[in-house]
Design an enzyme around this catalytic site. Structure first.
Site, PDB file in Angstrom:
ATOM      1  N   GLY A  53       1.058  -1.297  -0.106  1.00 49.43           N
ATOM      2  CA  GLY A  53       0.103   0.034  -0.148  1.00 49.43           C
ATOM      3  C   GLY A  53       0.783   1.192   0.051  1.00 49.43           C
ATOM      4  O   GLY A  53       1.835   1.251   0.351  1.00 49.43           O
ATOM      5  N   SER A  54       0.439   2.516  -0.518  1.00 52.41           N
ATOM      6  CA  SER A  54       0.952   3.557  -0.415  1.00 52.41           C
ATOM      7  C   SER A  54       0.675   4.099   1.021  1.00 52.41           C
ATOM      8  O   SER A  54      -0.030   3.803   1.726  1.00 52.41           O
ATOM      9  CB  SER A  54       0.322   4.742  -1.625  1.00 52.41           C
ATOM     10  OG  SER A  54       0.698   4.305  -2.704  1.00 52.41           O
ATOM     11  N   GLY A  55       1.720   5.286   1.290  1.00 51.18           N
ATOM     12  CA  GLY A  55       1.576   5.840   2.573  1.00 51.18           C
ATOM     13  C   GLY A  55       2.620   5.306   3.647  1.00 51.18           C
ATOM     14  O   GLY A  55       2.740   5.704   4.636  1.00 51.18           O
ATOM     15  N   HIS A  56       3.472   4.379   3.236  1.00 48.53           N
ATOM     16  CA  HIS A  56       4.665   4.109   3.731  1.00 48.53           C
ATOM     17  C   HIS A  56       6.035   4.518   3.471  1.00 48.53           C
ATOM     18  O   HIS A  56       7.136   4.166   3.574  1.00 48.53           O
ATOM     19  CB  HIS A  56       4.708   2.526   3.966  1.00 48.53           C
ATOM     20  CG  HIS A  56       3.462   1.715   4.135  1.00 48.53           C
ATOM     21  ND1 HIS A  56       2.787   2.049   5.558  1.00 48.53           N
ATOM     22  CD2 HIS A  56       2.534   0.942   3.883  1.00 48.53           C
ATOM     23  CE1 HIS A  56       1.684   1.398   5.685  1.00 48.53           C
ATOM     24  NE2 HIS A  56       1.665   0.753   4.753  1.00 48.53           N
ATOM     25  N   LYS A 104       5.252  -8.550   2.062  1.00 47.34           N
ATOM     26  CA  LYS A 104       4.964  -7.909   3.642  1.00 47.34           C
ATOM     27  C   LYS A 104       3.713  -9.162   4.017  1.00 47.34           C
ATOM     28  O   LYS A 104       2.797  -9.100   3.269  1.00 47.34           O
ATOM     29  CB  LYS A 104       4.723  -6.751   3.823  1.00 47.34           C
ATOM     30  CG  LYS A 104       6.068  -5.902   3.552  1.00 47.34           C
ATOM     31  CD  LYS A 104       5.866  -4.552   4.288  1.00 47.34           C
ATOM     32  CE  LYS A 104       4.467  -3.876   3.567  1.00 47.34           C
ATOM     33  NZ  LYS A 104       4.473  -3.707   2.133  1.00 47.34           N
ATOM     34  N   ASP A 109      -1.737  -8.302   0.505  1.00 43.48           N
ATOM     35  CA  ASP A 109      -0.274  -8.340  -0.083  1.00 43.48           C
ATOM     36  C   ASP A 109      -0.175  -9.937  -0.617  1.00 43.48           C
ATOM     37  O   ASP A 109       0.161 -10.107  -1.607  1.00 43.48           O
ATOM     38  CB  ASP A 109       0.873  -7.858   0.709  1.00 43.48           C
ATOM     39  CG  ASP A 109       0.675  -6.412   0.848  1.00 43.48           C
ATOM     40  OD1 ASP A 109       1.324  -5.560   0.273  1.00 43.48           O
ATOM     41  OD2 ASP A 109      -0.109  -6.012   2.016  1.00 43.48           O
ATOM     42  N   HIS A 218      -0.422   0.514   9.813  1.00 43.81           N
ATOM     43  CA  HIS A 218      -1.694   0.972   9.232  1.00 43.81           C
ATOM     44  C   HIS A 218      -2.301   1.564  10.633  1.00 43.81           C
ATOM     45  O   HIS A 218      -3.575   1.732  10.379  1.00 43.81           O
ATOM     46  CB  HIS A 218      -2.536   0.072   8.444  1.00 43.81           C
ATOM     47  CG  HIS A 218      -1.730  -0.738   7.467  1.00 43.81           C
ATOM     48  ND1 HIS A 218      -1.085  -2.001   7.584  1.00 43.81           N
ATOM     49  CD2 HIS A 218      -1.284  -0.475   6.377  1.00 43.81           C
ATOM     50  CE1 HIS A 218      -0.366  -2.113   6.470  1.00 43.81           C
ATOM     51  NE2 HIS A 218      -0.499  -1.489   5.756  1.00 43.81           N
TER      52      HIS A 218
END
Lengths: 330, 204
Positions: A53-56, A104, A109, A218
């Site tokens: 996911g984006s945001g990391h 991950k 995922d 998250h």
């Protein structure tokens, strides 16, 4: 909530367009959400593909380049990418030597990468996978989706990436990646909740004056909530949680990672405490990395990851790397 | 008999329903997940509706296969592969018949739900979409309305459960007291099926 965005729907694409402008050494396919090192495929070299996911950020696209990832697939915010992205990435970077997927351990995922591996295999790309699951905060993994993959992802991508750069074959690169994962453990702490652009308000309710011990990247809860602790107390708790599980017999690489909204001044101060506890526990620190590497949007907090290394792993860690977020030795 | 047009309308109705309920699904997800279930499914079913309108497939099986593929390609997360597998496997079971009976649909959906259980490694009571889908498939043997009621009841029955799969599982006991977003969206899918069937019969 104040965010530096246009609309939530275009956050990922806008970020990728800006990344492309800043890093001409990368090929950024904004529409299909694939980031590839420009010289790929590199003849004879095993390719490493990761995503999530984006945001990391900078995980994972910030780790694309010589010595680390060949390609990354950013998903929507906190949502795993789709198989099409990974298949496209694998096809773009495979030189015939095969591709290692670094995954991950999150249900989304895992499922999407599994589907991608099948599809890539049908297209004649040899694929191996490594599952990163280093988060010791998840204690009762029989009754959960298992340990989450967090900070150790950076260690796996760096060390396996260095081996691939040296020309190691797919089996060897995959074995090293698994070895690094086995030798690594993490523990995270949240001081504030994260706010996703789509929701626009905090994901979980963490009252001022409290912190969440064992938080996921998250904002998933971990072990418990407590009244606010000092940096010293947090370091004791986090490092002991890691050591309880890892019990290193040799030197370690330490990653003191920021979750996104904690200033470097605080992270360095926290690192001082982490080094103190490790020293008190008789653990030798061979290398240390401090900074925001595996983040959680605007969450305040930090995580500690330790990886026990032998001479070869330490040498591969020191090997040259040239990516937007990690760069040394060349 | 249920033809390709029926399945097309089922998917369009689902897309409209997901659109309407997206904020609610995301709200449920923010309690025990990561606050994106509504927006993710909304993106997926919008793509499904667009793909079906662009080139309408000629058989029920082909409609569901195309819908499933769109979901896998656009949703991401766990929902993409799970919902995608549900529809693709159901479509595959229906084969290339130009029209199917309600009983055949219920049986095929049962195979689709079994494929979801296998892929996710989950079972009844884990606080997942299966808690709505398993009772729904059972009840669809009786009638569409019974299937809808069973799915809704199943979704509501996830409230007191402790999650054992997916991101909510990390909450442990703190997941108790919240309705599962996946079971809720599954109930929407079955509700849309009943609504489509009601329209076929001339009443709703």
């Amino acid at each position: 909530m104040r965010m530096l965005i246009n609309v939530p729907e275009t956050v990922v694409a806008d970020g990728l367009r800006g990344m492309a402008a800043a890093h001409p050494e990368l090929t950024v396919d904004v529409e299909n959400r694939v980031v590839v090192r420009r010289d790929a495929p590199v003849a004879g070299k095993v390719a490493l593909v990761s995503g999530g996911g984006s945001g990391h950020e900078p995980l994972h696209a910030g780790f694309v380049g010589p010595g680390m990832l060949s390609a990354a697939c950013p998903g929507e915010v906190f949502t795993s990418p789709v198989p099409d992205q990974m298949v496209r990435a694998a096809a773009a970077v495979d030189s015939g030597a095969g591709v290692l997927f670094v995954v991950k351990n999150y249900t989304g995922d895992v499922l999407n990468f599994e589907m991608a591996a099948e599809l890539a295999d049908e297209e004649g790309v040899r694929v191996a996978q490594v599952l990163v699951n280093d988060d010791v905060a998840v204690t009762d993994s029989l009754f959960t989706a298992g340990r989450r993959g967090t900070g150790a992802t950076l260690f796996v991508e760096k060390i396996a990436g260095a081996a691939a750069e040296e020309g190691a074959p797919l089996d060897r690169v995959a074995a090293l990646a698994r070895q690094v994962n086995e030798a690594s453990r993490s523990f995270g702490v949240a001081l504030t909740s994260v706010t996703t652009p789509a929701k626009g308000s905090p994901t979980f309710d963490l009252p001022p004056g409290e912190l969440e011990l064992g938080v996921g990247i998250h904002g998933e809860p971990g072990r418990e909530r407590r009244p606010m602790m000092t940096s010293r107390e947090i370091a004791d708790f986090a490092v002991d949680a890691v050591l309880e599980d890892l019990r290193p017999q040799g030197p370690v690489i330490a990653l003191v990672n920021g979750m996104g909204a904690t200033p470097l001044l605080e992270l360095y101060g926290f690192n001082a405490e982490v080094q103190r506890v490790l020293s008190e526990r008789g653990v030798v620190v061979a290398r240390t990395l401090v900074g925001n590497y595996v983040t959680s949007l605007d969450m305040a907090g930090c995580s500690v990851t330790l990886c026990q290394v032998d001479e070869e792993l330490a040498r591969l860690w020191d090997a040259p790397v040239q990516t937007p977020a990690l760069r040394w030795g060349r | 008999m249920l033809d390709a047009d029926f399945f097309h309308r089922w998917m369009s109705t689902t897309a409209a329903s997901v659109d309407r309920e997206a904020a609610h699904l995301t709200e449920l997800d923010s309690a025990i997940g990561d606050a994106d279930h509504g927006s993710n499914l909304q993106r997926g079913f919008t793509a499904v509706a667009a793909a079906l309108d662009k080139e309408p497939p000629q058989t029920p099986g082909a409609v569901l296969m195309l819908a499933g593929r769109q979901l896998i390609s656009t949703v991401g997360g766990a929902s993409g592969p799970l919902y995608g597998t549900l529809l693709r496997r159901t479509g595959k079971e229906l084969g290339d018949a130009p029209a199917v009976t309600a009983e055949e649909l219920a049986r095929a959906l049962g195979a689709g739900v079994a494929a979801v259980a296998q892929l996710g490694g989950a079972q009844a009571g884990d606080k997942t979409m299966l808690d709505a889908l398993l009772p729904a498939v059972e009840a669809l043997g009786t009638s569409f309305e019974a299937g809808r009621d069973a799915a809704l009841a199943g979704a509501l029955a996830t409230v007191p459960l402790q999650a054992r799969k997916g991101r909510a599982s990390y909450l442990g006991e703190r997941s108790i007291g919240h309705q599962d977003p996946g079971a809720t969206s599954s109930a929407l899918l079955i509700d849309a099926l009943a609504e489509t069937a009601g329209a076929v019969g001339g009443g709703a």
